[in-house]
Design an enzyme around this catalytic site. Structure first.
Site, PDB file in Angstrom:
ATOM      1  N   ARG A  94       0.831  -1.217   0.000  1.00  0.00           N
ATOM      2  CA  ARG A  94       0.000   0.000   0.000  1.00  0.00           C
ATOM      3  C   ARG A  94       0.865   1.266   0.000  1.00  0.00           C
ATOM      4  O   ARG A  94       0.537   2.242  -0.689  1.00  0.00           O
ATOM      5  CB  ARG A  94      -0.951  -0.017   1.180  1.00  0.00           C
ATOM      6  N   ASP A 140     -16.523   8.296   8.860  1.00  0.00           N
ATOM      7  CA  ASP A 140     -15.370   7.395   8.749  1.00  0.00           C
ATOM      8  C   ASP A 140     -14.133   8.285   8.816  1.00  0.00           C
ATOM      9  O   ASP A 140     -14.214   9.499   8.575  1.00  0.00           O
ATOM     10  CB  ASP A 140     -15.406   6.633   7.408  1.00  0.00           C
TER      11      ASP A 140
HETATM   12  C1  LIG Z   1     -13.861  -3.100   7.712  1.00  0.00           C
HETATM   13  S1  LIG Z   1     -14.562  -1.498   7.527  1.00  0.00           S
HETATM   14  C2  LIG Z   1     -16.165  -1.789   8.207  1.00  0.00           C
HETATM   15  C3  LIG Z   1     -17.250  -1.112   7.394  1.00  0.00           C
HETATM   16  C4  LIG Z   1     -18.667  -1.306   7.915  1.00  0.00           C
HETATM   17  N1  LIG Z   1     -18.829  -0.784   9.241  1.00  0.00           N
HETATM   18  C5  LIG Z   1     -19.079  -2.756   7.883  1.00  0.00           C
HETATM   19  O1  LIG Z   1     -19.163  -3.402   8.918  1.00  0.00           O
HETATM   20  O2  LIG Z   1     -19.321  -3.264   6.784  1.00  0.00           O
HETATM   21  C6  LIG Z   1     -13.728  -0.563   8.806  1.00  0.00           C
HETATM   22  C7  LIG Z   1     -13.841   0.941   8.614  1.00  0.00           C
HETATM   23  O3  LIG Z   1     -13.405   1.571   9.815  1.00  0.00           O
HETATM   24  C8  LIG Z   1     -12.743   2.765   9.469  1.00  0.00           C
HETATM   25  N2  LIG Z   1     -11.880   3.197  10.584  1.00  0.00           N
HETATM   26  C9  LIG Z   1     -10.723   2.651  11.010  1.00  0.00           C
HETATM   27  N3  LIG Z   1     -10.211   3.353  12.037  1.00  0.00           N
HETATM   28  C10 LIG Z   1     -11.076   4.370  12.282  1.00  0.00           C
HETATM   29  C11 LIG Z   1     -11.084   5.457  13.215  1.00  0.00           C
HETATM   30  N4  LIG Z   1     -10.121   5.627  14.118  1.00  0.00           N
HETATM   31  N5  LIG Z   1     -12.119   6.320  13.171  1.00  0.00           N
HETATM   32  C12 LIG Z   1     -13.125   6.160  12.266  1.00  0.00           C
HETATM   33  N6  LIG Z   1     -13.155   5.161  11.350  1.00  0.00           N
HETATM   34  C13 LIG Z   1     -12.140   4.275  11.353  1.00  0.00           C
HETATM   35  C14 LIG Z   1     -11.970   2.394   8.209  1.00  0.00           C
HETATM   36  O4  LIG Z   1     -11.606   3.533   7.454  1.00  0.00           O
HETATM   37  C15 LIG Z   1     -12.959   1.469   7.492  1.00  0.00           C
HETATM   38  O5  LIG Z   1     -13.721   2.169   6.543  1.00  0.00           O
END
Ligand SMILES: C[S@@+](CC[C@H](N)C(=O)[O-])C[C@H]1O[C@@H](n2cnc3c(N)ncnc32)[C@H](O)[C@@H]1O
Length: 282
Positions: A43, A144
């Site tokens: 990445r 997000d």
């Molecule tokens: C695996 S995805 C889950 C998406 C959705 N909630 C689902 O369950 O399908 C995790 C998301 O968490 C976000 N994320 C990670 N760390 C975060 C933070 N500190 N604050 C807000 N969002 C965060 C990432 O950018 C990503 O889009």
């Protein structure tokens, strides 16, 4: 180019990986385990090509300035955005049941706090529209930390295979089908896109631009990346935002919150504040 160290395009050491782990943990709370080193390299290699840099360590040096513009790209590059429409569908059914049982004159308020590319907040809205029609006001905030994921969410454009499990009537009602150069794509209709308030929020930030009380919080499949300590702190803060009978939706592997943090389980990774909780709430 393969990922094997001898074939790497850019120099990348164990120390570089440890720096990345520390930087991303401090900024957004994500724990990148030792097995993630190769993923991090691929990445970051993309970022190095995009910025014309020639070494990972020089790339990381610039991030020492916490305000550097590259920071957001670094975060976007390291998040995992895996999601889908109606993932863990039983949660949407539970949400509909809750709203059926709690007729409110105020808009129902829902915060989807790791909304990724938008499939989750749009699923929430579609589930509520299907159950109650557009007459029932809903205030849906979808946030997000990843600005690129949020841009996709706002655009609401998806490849057809991503909506293949949705019924034809749902597709017709809520999506436009792409034509010409957009063939094979669908787009969420504007009235649905406009009904979601998308914002960038880092869950680690001290202030969240979200007003209490909330009827429901979706915080699914993001806790797995956080340390137990961060999870605990967030759970306490979420609890203070929820209505007394509000719902907290966790991801499928996140049943870990069932005890100790002031919630009780309603089953299948749905939680509600425990009214008898007297624990420390800070
Ligand atoms: C695996 S995805 C889950 C998406 C959705 N909630 C689902 O369950 O399908 C995790 C998301 O968490 C976000 N994320 C990670 N760390 C975060 C933070 N500190 N604050 C807000 N969002 C965060 C990432 O950018 C990503 O889009």
């Amino acid at each position: 180019m393969t990922g094997a160290p001898e074939h790497r395009e850019f120099a990348y050491t164990e120390r570089d990986f440890r720096r990345v782990q520390a930087l991303i943990m401090a900024r957004i709370g994500i724990h990148l385990g030792a097995g993630k080193s190769q993923m991090v390299y691929s990445r970051l290699a993309r970022r190095l090509r995009a910025t014309g840099m020639t070494s990972v360590s020089v790339y990381l040096d610039q991030l020492e300035d916490g305000e550097h513009l590259e920071w957001q790209n670094f975060i976007n590059a390291l998040t995992t955005n895996l999601t889908s429409f109606f993932r863990e569908n039983h949660h949407f059914e539970t949400l509909v049941e809750y709203f059926r049982d709690h007729p409110a004159s105020e808009p129902l308020t829902v915060w989807c706090c790791a909304a990724s590319t938008g499939e989750e907040p749009y699923s929430i809205l579609i589930a509520l529209r299907e159950a109650f029609g557009p007459g029932k006001p809903v205030h849906l905030i979808a946030t997000d930390v990843d600005t690129q994921a949020l841009a996709s969410a706002r655009a609401g454009v998806y490849a057809m295979e991503r909506v293949s499990k949705l019924s034809r009537p749902v597709l017709r009602k809520y999506f436009h089908k792409g034509r010409g150069p957009q063939a094979g794509m669908v787009r969420i209709k504007p009235e649905l896109r406009e009904a979601v308030e998308f914002r960038q929020v880092n869950l680690l930030d001290g202030r969240w631009p979200v007003e209490a009380p909330l009827d429901a919080i979706f915080c699914r499949n993001v806790f797995i990346y956080f340390t137990p300590e961060t999870q605990k702190q967030l759970l306490r803060r979420f609890r203070r935002l929820l209505q007394p009978e509000g719902l907290f939706f966790a991801g499928h592997s996140e049943s870990l919150i069932s005890s100790g943090e002031g919630y009780h389980s309603l089953g299948r990774t749905v939680f509600t504040p425990d009214p008898t909780f007297t624990g420390v709430s800070s």
